[in-house]
Design an enzyme around this catalytic site. Structure first.
Site, PDB file in Angstrom:
ATOM      1  N   LYS A 113       0.882  -1.171   0.000  1.00  0.00           N
ATOM      2  CA  LYS A 113       0.000   0.000   0.000  1.00  0.00           C
ATOM      3  C   LYS A 113       0.914   1.213   0.000  1.00  0.00           C
ATOM      4  CE  LYS A 113      -4.133   2.059   0.948  1.00  0.00           C
ATOM      5  NZ  LYS A 113      -5.423   1.840   0.238  1.00  0.00           N
ATOM      6  N   ALA A 169      -5.176   3.782  -3.694  1.00  0.00           N
ATOM      7  CA  ALA A 169      -6.003   4.526  -2.742  1.00  0.00           C
ATOM      8  C   ALA A 169      -7.078   5.236  -3.557  1.00  0.00           C
ATOM      9  CB  ALA A 169      -5.161   5.531  -1.955  1.00  0.00           C
TER      10      ALA A 169
END
Length: 224
Positions: A37, A118
């Site tokens: 991430k 995201a």
């Protein structure tokens, strides 16, 4: 070594949930897995370090021994658009940091590496740069998580169109049921199966993880 970028049709459509399920299934099948991430916003400060819940889920379901910082090198406290959080903090989101973090994890030779975005596909990084630019540079195949709710048809088709226009391959898409009582759920799913320009990889019913044999088949396909 298969690597995929997991994007969503919007924010809060289950990218992390789906990514964690895939990583866990592959790990339980004996595969070396790791989640990434690169950019997050919405973190807690724990023991003086920024900890993002999404990154923590990826970390918990990765089989390779990596740290929170390796999984999530760029993190901000406020739960807002990352480029705005970066502006408030007086820093720039570094594309080189994102790419270096990916290459670091790739060097561990995982059987499955999942890089999660995201928000949606065209996430701004500031200065007219986008996370999708980096995905293009890394030449990653893309998995689209479609959050099944009103508006998902438009969002899914536009996302697929944008990914293809950027010259990338869509490995497939996954339907994630966000509400137990979505009106005409089956009809919406059938429409997407007919119109999405990519393979249908599977469905995650509301609050129910798919059967082990379904996940085994999917993770085997992703790890090939």
């Amino acid at each position: 070594m298969p690597s995929y970028f997991v994007t969503g049709t919007d924010t809060d459509v289950g990218k992390t949930y789906v990514s964690a399920i895939l990583l866990k299934a592959a790990s339980e099948a004996g595969k070396k897995t790791v989640g990434y991430k690169p950019v997050s916003a919405g973190c807690e400060v724990i023991n003086g370090r920024l900890v993002n819940e999404d990154a923590s889920q990826l970390l918990a379901n990765s089989s390779l021994p990596v740290s929170q910082d390796e999984v999530n090198p760029i993190a901000f406290v406020p739960p807002i658009a990352p480029h705005i959080a970066a502006q408030d903090a007086g820093v720039a989101i570094s594309a080189e940091t994102i790419k270096a973090g990916y290459m670091h994890l790739k060097a561990m030779s995982p059987d499955l590496l999942i890089m999660e975005g995201a928000g949606g596909w065209r996430l701004p990084l500031g200065d007219k740069r986008y996370l999708s630019d980096i995905v293009q540079q890394l030449k990653l195949d893309v998995i689209i998580v479609v959050g099944m709710r009103l508006g998902c048809l438009n969002h899914a088709l536009l996302t697929a169109e944008a990914v293809q226009r950027d010259g990338l391959t869509i490995k497939g898409w996954i339907a994630n049921q966000l509400h137990p009582d979505m009106p005409r759920y089956a009809e919406n799913l059938d429409t997407l199966k007919a119109e999405m320009p990519a393979p249908f990889l599977g469905e995650i019913p509301y609050a129910k993880i798919p059967a082990n044999h379904e996940l085994a088949a999917l993770t085997q396909q992703l790890c090939e």
